[in-house]
Design an enzyme around this catalytic site. Structure first.
Site, short mmCIF file in Angstrom:
data_model
loop_
_atom_site.label_atom_id
_atom_site.label_comp_id
_atom_site.label_asym_id
_atom_site.label_seq_id
_atom_site.Cartn_x
_atom_site.Cartn_y
_atom_site.Cartn_z
N HIS A 143 0.82 -1.22 0.00
CA HIS A 143 0.00 0.00 0.00
C HIS A 143 0.85 1.27 0.00
CE1 HIS A 143 -3.71 -2.11 0.42
NE2 HIS A 143 -3.45 -2.56 1.63
N ASP A 180 -2.68 -10.48 -2.49
CA ASP A 180 -3.20 -9.97 -1.22
C ASP A 180 -4.65 -9.52 -1.48
OD1 ASP A 180 -2.00 -8.43 1.53
OD2 ASP A 180 -3.85 -7.60 0.68
N HIS A 182 -6.28 -7.08 -0.56
CA HIS A 182 -6.48 -5.64 -0.69
C HIS A 182 -5.76 -5.13 -1.94
CE1 HIS A 182 -6.77 -6.55 3.72
NE2 HIS A 182 -7.94 -5.98 3.49
N ASP A 268 -4.60 -12.63 3.44
CA ASP A 268 -5.84 -12.08 4.00
C ASP A 268 -7.06 -12.33 3.11
OD1 ASP A 268 -4.39 -8.70 3.73
OD2 ASP A 268 -4.56 -10.31 2.23
O1 3YP Z 1 -3.67 -6.05 4.71
C1 3YP Z 1 -3.70 -4.89 4.42
C2 3YP Z 1 -4.12 -3.80 5.38
C3 3YP Z 1 -5.56 -3.44 5.22
C4 3YP Z 1 -6.01 -2.60 6.42
C5 3YP Z 1 -5.35 -1.24 6.51
C6 3YP Z 1 -6.30 -0.41 7.31
C7 3YP Z 1 -7.62 -1.09 7.29
C8 3YP Z 1 -7.49 -2.29 6.38
N1 3YP Z 1 -3.40 -4.54 3.20
O2 3YP Z 1 -2.93 -5.51 2.35
ZN ZN Z 2 -4.05 -7.08 2.68
#
Ligand code: 3YP
Ligand code: ZN
Length: 370
Positions: A143, A180, A182, A268
């Protein structure tokens, strides 16, 4: 012929504070809690299962050093790097940039070692020291954008490793496949205008960040067509993921013919993860690893590096990760997925019509990859 492996004790010392996600506040009646969702114990437990299962004896342990300022500045602004270092010097540490990504005093050392782990894994695979590699690094990176950390990520480990491969190891084409759950917004931001990195993200639609990861985000300039997003409806399991890989991810890689594939390997998307609503089990992740290995053999002489990203179930991440690393190494330790008997009957294996439609809508994105 061997599989490289990276773990360092410091990855298990990342201080994620005493909030569940947000720092606790008496005003908000958010109680302190022992484990932040991103507490490193989850990933340490994966390392311990890799060790206790005996799999570690089949792996070539690689020793990472910290990434240098030069490594970081290939993909991040100097201001971001300097801010992380200055906040790391504070008694209670600081935050990657979005207020929900805390790190402790000296946390920059761990973040630099995570990026260094990604670089070492890419170096060892690119020069043939090992066939492929799994870097169980922490904190995660996918991220983190050019100008800021985000979503528990401080520096973008995968982007840093890809830039190292392009600018230092002489590679011309690198693919990043982000499974992942996300959206891999960081590499999308960093390599938006480059055709030297094909950036593919398969993720739960609008999970996090909630405002990115849509099919119409395709890159710009020379990079147009080299960002490929496959958002999936919530509830997807092996049916949805395997179809997404067979119908979109693998064809994109065959068209692009990367010299190296980097997987942003979060767990996840599992049925037991608290931060998303997908339904993969350990055998589902094994299947994705097999598919990526096969296409890496087809186009990249098997050169494949998996970098640990998310995964928040201390119960289940160990089994998901063991399945992937076993597949990479071509070794079966005979360790059963202890949760499969409970999770198996819960569903997620069939490809449902709305999931097929979501993947089919992404097929047209392949047209611009050359
Ligand atoms: O696993 C993650 C983190 C996601 C979270 C970050 C803030 C709320 C969700 N990104 O791949
Ligand atoms: Zn994630």
């Amino acid at each position: 012929t061997t599989t490289g492996y990276i773990w360092n004790t410091l990855y298990g010392w990342a201080d994620t504070g005493s909030g569940g996600i947000f720092p606790p506040s008496v005003d908000a009646l958010t109680q302190p809690i022992a484990h932040h969702v991103a507490h490193p114990d989850t990933k340490r437990r994966l390392h311990e299962l890799i060790s206790a299962s005996g799999l570690i004896d089949s792996l070539r342990q690689l020793e990472p050093g910290p990434a240098t300022r030069e490594d970081i500045l290939r993909v991040h602004d100097a201001a971001h790097y300097e801010r992380i270092l200055s906040e790391s010097a504070l008694p209670k540490g600081g935050d990657a940039g979005d207020g929900v990504s805390p790190f402790g005093n000296g946390g920059h050392h761990i973040a630099l070692l995570a990026a260094g782990g990604a670089i070492e894994a890419v170096r060892a695979v690119a020069d043939g020291t090992v066939r492929n590699a799994y870097a169980l690094i922490n904190p995660p990176g996918h991220h983190a954008e050019r100008a800021t950390g985000r979503g528990f990520c401080i520096f973008n480990n995968g982007a840093i490793a890809a830039a190292h491969a392009l600018e230092t190891l002489g590679l011309q084409r690198v693919a990043i496949v982000d499974w992942d759950v996300h959206h891999g917004n960081g590499a999308q931001d960093i390599f938006r205008e480059s055709s030297k990195v094909l950036n593919i993200s398969v993720h739960q639609d609008r999970c996090f960040p909630s405002d990115s990861g849509f099919r119409d985000e395709r890159g710009s300039g020379d990079g147009f067509g080299y960002t490929l997003n496959v958002p999936l409806p919530p509830g997807g399991g092996s049916g949805a993921y395997e179809y997404a890989f067979d119908a979109v991810v693998l064809p994109a890689l065959r068209a692009y013919r990367p010299e190296l594939i980097i997987v942003a390997s979060g767990f996840d998307a599992s049925m037991m993860d608290p931060l998303a609503r997908m339904m993969l089990r350990a055998d589902g992740f094994r299947s994705l690893a097999r598919k990526i290995m096969d296409v890496a053999d087809e186009v990249a002489d098997g050169k494949l590096v998996c970098l640990q990203e998310g995964g928040y179930s201390p119960y289940y991440v160990p089994f998901c990760g063991l399945a992937v690393v076993e597949e990479l190494a071509g070794v079966s330790t005979g360790t059963a997925d202890a949760f499969a008997p409970i999770l198996g009957p819960m569903g997620g294996d069939a490809l449902l019509a709305h999931e097929r439609e979501a993947v089919d809508a992404a097929k047209e994105l392949l047209a611009d990859i050359t």
